[in-house]
Scaffold this motif. Structure first.
Motif, PDB file in Angstrom:
ATOM      1  N   ASN A  38       0.715  -1.215  -0.030  1.00  0.00           N
ATOM      2  CA  ASN A  38       0.098   0.010  -0.012  1.00  0.00           C
ATOM      3  C   ASN A  38       0.760   1.350   0.069  1.00  0.00           C
ATOM      4  O   ASN A  38       0.469   2.356  -0.264  1.00  0.00           O
ATOM      5  N   ASP A  39       2.108   1.059   0.363  1.00  0.00           N
ATOM      6  CA  ASP A  39       2.982   2.243   0.461  1.00  0.00           C
ATOM      7  C   ASP A  39       4.459   1.907   0.207  1.00  0.00           C
ATOM      8  O   ASP A  39       5.336   1.375   0.717  1.00  0.00           O
ATOM      9  N   ASN A  89      -1.088  -4.614 -11.433  1.00  0.00           N
ATOM     10  CA  ASN A  89      -2.110  -3.797 -10.777  1.00  0.00           C
ATOM     11  C   ASN A  89      -3.427  -4.029 -11.456  1.00  0.00           C
ATOM     12  O   ASN A  89      -3.325  -4.150 -12.707  1.00  0.00           O
ATOM     13  N   PRO A  90      -4.533  -4.053 -10.798  1.00  0.00           N
ATOM     14  CA  PRO A  90      -5.838  -4.032 -11.559  1.00  0.00           C
ATOM     15  C   PRO A  90      -5.795  -2.564 -12.378  1.00  0.00           C
ATOM     16  O   PRO A  90      -6.471  -2.888 -13.370  1.00  0.00           O
ATOM     17  N   HIS A  91      -5.107  -1.683 -12.084  1.00  0.00           N
ATOM     18  CA  HIS A  91      -5.222  -0.527 -13.133  1.00  0.00           C
ATOM     19  C   HIS A  91      -3.670  -0.235 -13.299  1.00  0.00           C
ATOM     20  O   HIS A  91      -3.059   0.581 -12.461  1.00  0.00           O
ATOM     21  N   VAL A 136      -0.259   4.079 -13.104  1.00  0.00           N
ATOM     22  CA  VAL A 136      -0.073   4.359 -11.766  1.00  0.00           C
ATOM     23  C   VAL A 136      -0.291   5.878 -11.586  1.00  0.00           C
ATOM     24  O   VAL A 136      -0.958   6.391 -10.926  1.00  0.00           O
ATOM     25  N   ILE A 183       3.622   4.882  -4.156  1.00  0.00           N
ATOM     26  CA  ILE A 183       2.399   3.985  -5.218  1.00  0.00           C
ATOM     27  C   ILE A 183       1.769   2.768  -4.282  1.00  0.00           C
ATOM     28  O   ILE A 183       2.654   2.509  -3.201  1.00  0.00           O
ATOM     29  N   ARG A 184       1.296   2.159  -4.912  1.00  0.00           N
ATOM     30  CA  ARG A 184       0.566   1.078  -4.362  1.00  0.00           C
ATOM     31  C   ARG A 184       0.885  -0.255  -5.480  1.00  0.00           C
ATOM     32  O   ARG A 184       0.999  -0.126  -6.522  1.00  0.00           O
ATOM     33  N   CYS A 222      -4.376  -2.921  -3.079  1.00  0.00           N
ATOM     34  CA  CYS A 222      -5.469  -2.767  -3.829  1.00  0.00           C
ATOM     35  C   CYS A 222      -6.522  -3.905  -3.725  1.00  0.00           C
ATOM     36  O   CYS A 222      -7.624  -3.598  -3.727  1.00  0.00           O
ATOM     37  N   GLU A 254      -7.962  -6.357  -1.305  1.00  0.00           N
ATOM     38  CA  GLU A 254      -8.040  -6.775  -0.011  1.00  0.00           C
ATOM     39  C   GLU A 254      -9.563  -6.496   0.715  1.00  0.00           C
ATOM     40  O   GLU A 254     -10.234  -5.848   0.010  1.00  0.00           O
ATOM     41  N   GLY A 255      -9.556  -7.011   1.793  1.00  0.00           N
ATOM     42  CA  GLY A 255     -10.897  -6.701   2.363  1.00  0.00           C
ATOM     43  C   GLY A 255     -12.184  -7.726   2.076  1.00  0.00           C
ATOM     44  O   GLY A 255     -11.675  -8.781   1.217  1.00  0.00           O
ATOM     45  N   SER A 309      -9.477   3.303  -3.836  1.00  0.00           N
ATOM     46  CA  SER A 309      -8.889   2.868  -5.510  1.00  0.00           C
ATOM     47  C   SER A 309     -10.231   2.118  -6.206  1.00  0.00           C
ATOM     48  O   SER A 309     -10.222   2.101  -7.370  1.00  0.00           O
ATOM     49  N   HIS A 319     -11.457  -0.962  -5.478  1.00  0.00           N
ATOM     50  CA  HIS A 319     -10.949  -2.326  -5.532  1.00  0.00           C
ATOM     51  C   HIS A 319     -10.906  -3.039  -4.167  1.00  0.00           C
ATOM     52  O   HIS A 319     -10.625  -4.290  -3.944  1.00  0.00           O
ATOM     53  N   GLN A 320     -11.450  -2.080  -3.213  1.00  0.00           N
ATOM     54  CA  GLN A 320     -11.224  -2.703  -1.643  1.00  0.00           C
ATOM     55  C   GLN A 320     -13.001  -2.769  -1.314  1.00  0.00           C
ATOM     56  O   GLN A 320     -13.578  -2.049  -1.830  1.00  0.00           O
ATOM     57  N   ASN A 321     -13.007  -3.628  -0.408  1.00  0.00           N
ATOM     58  CA  ASN A 321     -14.304  -3.767   0.153  1.00  0.00           C
ATOM     59  C   ASN A 321     -14.419  -3.275   1.721  1.00  0.00           C
ATOM     60  O   ASN A 321     -13.191  -3.107   2.257  1.00  0.00           O
ATOM     61  N   ASP A 322     -15.477  -2.834   2.221  1.00  0.00           N
ATOM     62  CA  ASP A 322     -15.568  -2.194   3.492  1.00  0.00           C
ATOM     63  C   ASP A 322     -15.665  -3.404   4.261  1.00  0.00           C
ATOM     64  O   ASP A 322     -15.629  -4.517   4.109  1.00  0.00           O
ATOM     65  N   GLN A 331      -3.626   8.080 -10.433  1.00  0.00           N
ATOM     66  CA  GLN A 331      -4.571   6.988 -10.651  1.00  0.00           C
ATOM     67  C   GLN A 331      -4.570   6.243  -9.405  1.00  0.00           C
ATOM     68  O   GLN A 331      -4.087   6.361  -8.357  1.00  0.00           O
ATOM     69  N   PRO A 332      -5.358   5.075  -9.243  1.00  0.00           N
ATOM     70  CA  PRO A 332      -5.692   4.330  -8.093  1.00  0.00           C
ATOM     71  C   PRO A 332      -4.389   3.698  -7.624  1.00  0.00           C
ATOM     72  O   PRO A 332      -4.491   3.283  -6.443  1.00  0.00           O
ATOM     73  N   GLY A 333      -3.388   3.595  -8.448  1.00  0.00           N
ATOM     74  CA  GLY A 333      -2.344   3.074  -7.978  1.00  0.00           C
ATOM     75  C   GLY A 333      -1.572   3.882  -7.089  1.00  0.00           C
ATOM     76  O   GLY A 333      -0.183   3.483  -6.684  1.00  0.00           O
ATOM     77  N   MET A 334      -1.898   5.201  -6.963  1.00  0.00           N
ATOM     78  CA  MET A 334      -1.092   6.039  -5.927  1.00  0.00           C
ATOM     79  C   MET A 334      -1.599   5.699  -4.558  1.00  0.00           C
ATOM     80  O   MET A 334      -2.651   5.406  -4.022  1.00  0.00           O
ATOM     81  N   ALA A 335      -0.575   5.881  -3.485  1.00  0.00           N
ATOM     82  CA  ALA A 335      -0.751   5.730  -2.078  1.00  0.00           C
ATOM     83  C   ALA A 335      -1.754   6.758  -1.597  1.00  0.00           C
ATOM     84  O   ALA A 335      -1.889   7.738  -2.073  1.00  0.00           O
TER      85      ALA A 335
END
Lengths: 189, 111
Positions: A101-102, A130-132, A135, A153-154, A186, A188-189, B35, B37-40, B69-73
């Motif tokens: 994540n970091d 990555n899904p996308h 980045v 980045i992730r 990306c 998880e959960g 992003s 792509h995550q679930n709560d 983009q979503p790949g940023m932290a």
């Protein structure tokens, strides 16, 4: 030593081995790290060819088919079909990441990439697993003293991260680096 | 600004700047960067909520821009380099999903 041995034998999804930072004269086929003969796929299209005089020529452009399938078409659109050489760009990422994540990323255009009045005007970073995959895309201007950025980045999994740069004269540069991710981001959960 | 909560922005530059010297400018903004792509906790997919663009303007115009983009932290930060010749004000501007927009300015004192 134990850690180094573990990294060497860990499976890295994508190209080559775990670490191949500064490209320059190495191209995608970093000796000992994904080079031909070690059983792992490697890109050989951008290796440097030696001249008959013993000097070194410009590296060959990366063949279109050598890009990972996930980013092949987007990169082709971004480069507008221009040849991409693996030099002039320096990408730094940690070899081993605890938390995807970091992930700290540093990107710098080598001084030679912006000579003769031209400058690096755009830079992109791609993570094919990555899904996308795209980045970020950064835009530099003439008013900046250097084309360099640091960010975080992730990464969804262990993979090879690519950076592409476009100079104002249309030349394209790339760099890549492999990262082992312990805890994926990306998904998880 | 369309969001109710004012985001926290941090801009880090050297306290003393000499003219013509290249300095790092580090900018960070508090944002979850969801992003999509995550679930709560209930297992529902969270809607994407990210910053999409950052721009830094100076007296000369646009200095640096970043498409995120979503790949940023989360809490995205970026560091770039400037060469201020004199006193200048940096105009920082972020855009994001759901109409997010935020402006911030930072004074560079060159002595």
């Amino acid at each position: 030593m134990k850690r180094r041995r573990w990294i060497q034998h860990a499976t890295v999804i994508g190209w080559g081995g775990p670490a191949s930072g500064l490209l320059g004269a190495q191209g995608f086929a970093t000796p000992g790290l994904g080079a031909p003969g070690d059983g792992r796929p490697a890109i050989v299209g951008s290796t440097v060819k030696a001249t008959s005089r013993g000097g070194v020529d410009e590296p060959n452009p990366v063949p279109f088919d050598d890009w990972p399938a996930e980013i092949r078409d987007p990169i082709h659109r971004w480069t507008q079909g221009r040849p991409v050489v693996c030099q002039g760009l320096w990408l730094d990422l940690p070899e081993l990441v605890d938390n995807g994540n970091d992930v700290a990323l540093q990107l710098r255009a080598e001084p030679g990439a912006g000579t003769n009045g031209c400058f690096i005007e755009r830079v992109t970073v791609w993570a094919p697993r990555n899904p996308h995959p795209l980045v970020l895309e950064a835009e530099f201007t003439r008013h900046l003293p250097r084309a360099e950025l640091m960010t975080r980045i992730r990464l969804a999994s262990s993979q090879r991260v690519f950076a592409l740069a476009r100079a104002s004269d249309g030349r394209m540069f790339c760099a890549h680096r492999s990262v082992l991710v312990a805890l994926a981001a990306c998904i998880e959960g | 600004m369309s969001t109710a909560i004012r985001p926290v922005v941090r801009v880090q530059t050297p306290p003393v700047i000499s003219p013509g010297v290249v300095i790092p400018v580090r900018v960070a903004i508090a944002h979850p960067m969801i992003s999509g792509h995550q679930n709560d906790e209930q297992g529902r997919r969270q809607a994407r909520n990210i910053l999409t663009r950052f721009e830094c303007h100076g007296p000369q115009g646009l200095l640096f821009a970043l498409d995120l983009q979503p790949g940023m932290a989360a809490t995205p930060s970026v560091q770039f380099w400037l060469k201020p010749e004199g006193r200048m004000t940096l105009q920082l501007h972020w855009w994001g999903d759901h109409g997010f927009e935020h402006r911030h300015h930072h004074e560079l004192v060159v002595s």
